[in-house]
Write a protein that holds these residues in place. Sequence first.
Motif, mmCIF file in Angstrom:
data_model
loop_
_atom_site.group_PDB
_atom_site.id
_atom_site.type_symbol
_atom_site.label_atom_id
_atom_site.label_comp_id
_atom_site.label_asym_id
_atom_site.label_seq_id
_atom_site.Cartn_x
_atom_site.Cartn_y
_atom_site.Cartn_z
ATOM 1 N N CYS A 52 0.808 -1.214 0.000
ATOM 2 C CA CYS A 52 0.000 0.000 0.000
ATOM 3 C C CYS A 52 0.846 1.270 0.000
ATOM 4 C CB CYS A 52 -0.924 0.011 1.220
ATOM 5 S SG CYS A 52 -2.163 -1.297 1.205
ATOM 6 N N ALA A 89 3.221 4.325 -1.311
ATOM 7 C CA ALA A 89 3.213 5.093 -2.550
ATOM 8 C C ALA A 89 4.568 5.072 -3.245
ATOM 9 C CB ALA A 89 2.802 6.539 -2.262
ATOM 10 N N ASP A 108 -2.565 0.265 -10.230
ATOM 11 C CA ASP A 108 -1.742 1.184 -9.440
ATOM 12 C C ASP A 108 -0.499 0.470 -8.918
ATOM 13 O OD1 ASP A 108 -0.951 3.449 -8.139
ATOM 14 O OD2 ASP A 108 -2.201 3.113 -6.369
ATOM 15 N N ARG A 109 0.391 0.075 -9.862
ATOM 16 C CA ARG A 109 1.657 -0.574 -9.516
ATOM 17 C C ARG A 109 2.760 0.075 -10.338
ATOM 18 N NH1 ARG A 109 -0.879 -1.863 -5.903
ATOM 19 N NH2 ARG A 109 -1.185 -3.900 -4.918
ATOM 20 N N GLU A 146 -1.393 11.842 -3.010
ATOM 21 C CA GLU A 146 -2.027 11.972 -1.695
ATOM 22 C C GLU A 146 -2.619 13.363 -1.510
ATOM 23 O OE1 GLU A 146 0.949 8.728 0.453
ATOM 24 O OE2 GLU A 146 1.278 10.872 0.719
ATOM 25 N N ALA A 170 -12.472 8.853 -6.354
ATOM 26 C CA ALA A 170 -11.881 7.893 -7.285
ATOM 27 C C ALA A 170 -12.303 8.201 -8.716
ATOM 28 C CB ALA A 170 -12.296 6.473 -6.897
ATOM 29 N N LEU A 212 -9.106 6.619 -10.426
ATOM 30 C CA LEU A 212 -8.520 5.575 -9.601
ATOM 31 C C LEU A 212 -9.629 4.680 -9.079
ATOM 32 C CD1 LEU A 212 -6.091 7.779 -7.444
ATOM 33 C CD2 LEU A 212 -5.456 6.338 -9.378
ATOM 34 N N SER A 213 -9.235 3.596 -8.441
ATOM 35 C CA SER A 213 -10.225 2.741 -7.782
ATOM 36 C C SER A 213 -10.498 3.277 -6.387
ATOM 37 C CB SER A 213 -9.709 1.302 -7.689
ATOM 38 O OG SER A 213 -8.667 1.219 -6.722
ATOM 39 N N ASN A 223 -10.508 1.633 -3.697
ATOM 40 C CA ASN A 223 -9.526 1.031 -2.788
ATOM 41 C C ASN A 223 -8.221 1.826 -2.786
ATOM 42 O OD1 ASN A 223 -11.191 -1.006 -1.947
ATOM 43 N ND2 ASN A 223 -10.449 -2.489 -3.435
ATOM 44 N N THR A 224 -7.805 2.283 -3.980
ATOM 45 C CA THR A 224 -6.583 3.085 -4.059
ATOM 46 C C THR A 224 -6.755 4.410 -3.332
ATOM 47 O OG1 THR A 224 -5.994 2.079 -6.176
ATOM 48 C CG2 THR A 224 -4.951 4.177 -5.637
ATOM 49 N N THR A 229 -6.444 3.762 0.284
ATOM 50 C CA THR A 229 -5.035 3.577 0.651
ATOM 51 C C THR A 229 -4.328 4.926 0.801
ATOM 52 O OG1 THR A 229 -4.913 1.430 -0.439
ATOM 53 C CG2 THR A 229 -2.835 2.600 -0.094
ATOM 54 N N HIS A 230 -4.531 5.815 -0.185
ATOM 55 C CA HIS A 230 -3.927 7.148 -0.110
ATOM 56 C C HIS A 230 -4.437 7.908 1.118
ATOM 57 C CE1 HIS A 230 -1.761 6.759 -3.767
ATOM 58 N NE2 HIS A 230 -2.773 6.908 -4.593
#
Length: 864
Positions: free
Chosen positions: A554, A556, A725-726, A804, A821, A826-827, A829-830, A833-834
């Motif tokens: 998770c 960044a 997001d990788r 962020e 999102a 973005l998703s 979930n992402t 996480t941020h």
Amino acid sequence: MDQLLNTGLRRQNGFPLRGRQDLVSVVSRVLKYSMGTGQSAAVVLSGEEGIGKTALTDAVAREAARIGFAVGHGHSDSAVLSSRLPALVWALRTGQHPLVPAELFAELASVYERPPWLLDRISDLLETTATRQPVLMALEDVHWADELTAAALRVLPERLIGHRVVWLVSTRDTVTGPMSRTLAEMTRQLPSKTIAVPPLPTDAMLQIACDRLDGDPGPALRALLEGAGGNPLIAVELAEAAYGLDADTEPPIPKRLVARSGEQLRSLPEAAARLVTTGSVLGTSFTPGAVSALLDGLPGKTVLPELAQVTRVGLLIDDGERMSFRSEVQRRAIYETLPPSIRAALHSKALQVAGSDPVARAPHLLAGARPGDFAAATTLVDAAERTRGSAPDDAARLATRAIELASPEVPEWTELAARAVGVLAETGHDREAIALTDRVIARAPATAVLVRAEVSIAMPLWRLGLLETMRSRAWQILGSTDLSERDRARLIAVAVLADSRSGDVETARAAVNKVLADARRAEDDEGERLARWASVEIAGLEGCYPVSGDLLGCSADLESAWKSAQAKLAALPEDRLAAGNLRVRLAWIAFLRGDLRALEKQIRLAQRLPLNEDPAWPTALLMLQTVLAVAREDSRAVDLARQVDQDGAVHRTRWLPEWQMLVARVARASGDSPLARRSVSMARTFAERNSGLAVPAAVHAHITGLATNDLVELRQAVDTLRPVDRPLLLATALADYGEALLGAGSRAEGLAALDQAAGLYHEVGAQGELRRLYPVVRAAGARRRWAPATHRPETGWGALTGAERRVADLVADGHSNKSAATELFLSPNTVATHLRAVFGKLGISSRLQLARVVTAQRERSHLD
């Protein structure tokens, strides 16, 4: 005026300022505003005693002097309350370069007894100084100041409003009366910042202790620091009390803190002081009704006048339902002021009031129970089992005390001890849990009690890396003939888990699936929990993504991932298996950042871990040697990579996408076709076991493309990773795709792909990978000046990444995770996480707090 010379200034003895850099920056902007506009400004620092206002003021004074301010620095004190203007007058003559020369300062004596003339003369002196250079007047602890100082702070800022004078004033957050009105008036007159100095985060408290101890605080001191309410003065005093003690020995509550608490109590009316000391017996938080019952048994409303007094002076905080001390350490300091006989009497009465609730009775039993009191021990274990999830350290202490109280000669002792083992194991007190289990075994308990204890210590044995011990203990009991089917299934689950890293993953999977099915059929929750734990571990060893591992997770960027791994290492000092995984992760991060020295250090630390009972650990160490050989451009890298592939034991790190890609690159660079084919085979298995997931599919395409020089496969890897997001994996895919395009003669496309890869490497801080691209680009006849990554601060607004900050701005404006999102492509979930990262870096816990921080950040622009 001579008595003013005794006030002095408190300094920080050369220790660095911790956790306040952002506040210094805020005040610095006010200083620069005054310099740039030629106007006065004001900053008011407020907070509880010891919260760090002095350290912050000192830091601001140093910064002001550095940028060209003349600095006056005065300090009010309760000892000189009868003096007129002590802080203000003293500020004129402090430091190496006083605001006014000695002869002019001496002239003040002639008007010292005539306040209006004295204020006029001080105003003239400050005005004269401010015409030469800007002035900072730093006045500390004005809550102690006399009424004349309050009048001066109403008059002087208004008179000097057209001059470069910044007033920096610090005060308690409980200030009332004339000074409260004065500060409100001053902030209305001048451009100003009012800063409520917040409690320090735990990491800053730990850093303060490290500064004083010249080493990391032990677990006992760490627990006290976590209960110190973020007060840096308490952190300093606790560290001094802990100096020279064993790491597991809890330092005493500092005598100075107890003495200060006593002084505060003596300043209160007798009834109010009695309320506070009685409340300290009840715990960090209590209701008015509970303390009233201990005082006189009357309804809670009878203590309301006293509550108002103690909250006004800041000893207690009232949230509308309960009263709370500012911190657990403060409560204990006040508790220490009680004579032992009164403590015992209050605890005895509290037991009567608590009734049958074990959690309510526990703290009073801790204080008054005697050895041999088995009923008290049972109550403590009951309380420990109820609180092990919400307050694990407290629960462990209750369980330990229960065993100290209970006599092993009592027949029920083994059952009680087995329950205590469960609490100790679940709260992370691994060695204590194992030692207590051995004591239970020595008493030859009933088989059911023995199984209960042994199953409880499965996790401690696992964390300590004692897998062979774990397996042999389970099989030793499995040889008994009087086991129930349920107990037998639980022990088999433990044995299967211990065997899972030996290399035969398929056999382990079959065994754990059977245990899981049996547990579900028997509706055995404990057996199912064990089986699920084993199942998850085996899933990682099978390569089920992302259980098998994800380098950034998770985080960044690599810097965040590094800090996260380091923090987990510090929090899990005895979890050897976790430490092994984290050392591998840190080594990988060092490799990707191009830090050879850090990589070598992490490998050395990994080699020192006592994991000789883990059959998979040699494989992990061999992988790290391979990574090191690649970093050193050592030709042995290919031989080491082959050896890892041939090793029988399984370590989940083998499924890391970064590892698979590294091996594929090594195979390609060396021209080792068998190693390349095995890499493709492993990537295919990875994709098949994770059908439908983007990352495994991309890894398969990427490695296949490398092995066969297939541009279509390499492009497929890039396209598959773009929506995911990788960034690190996408950068690697782009780098290899770009290099392949150059090799195929597509120079423009190849350089474009390499530029994209460089941008992503820069974003995540992968300097080692970024440097690897330079010779590739130069060989293509191009030149690039990719900037090195910069390190962000650890906390505060400056610590946020661009992504962020974008999430923070949207959430502060009222967006949900889902709508944010959508805005950012973005998703949800992402975004979540941020947002978690934002909360952690800003030290907040709610969207409302975030909105305030973002609003304040936006408002600062007019002072920049």
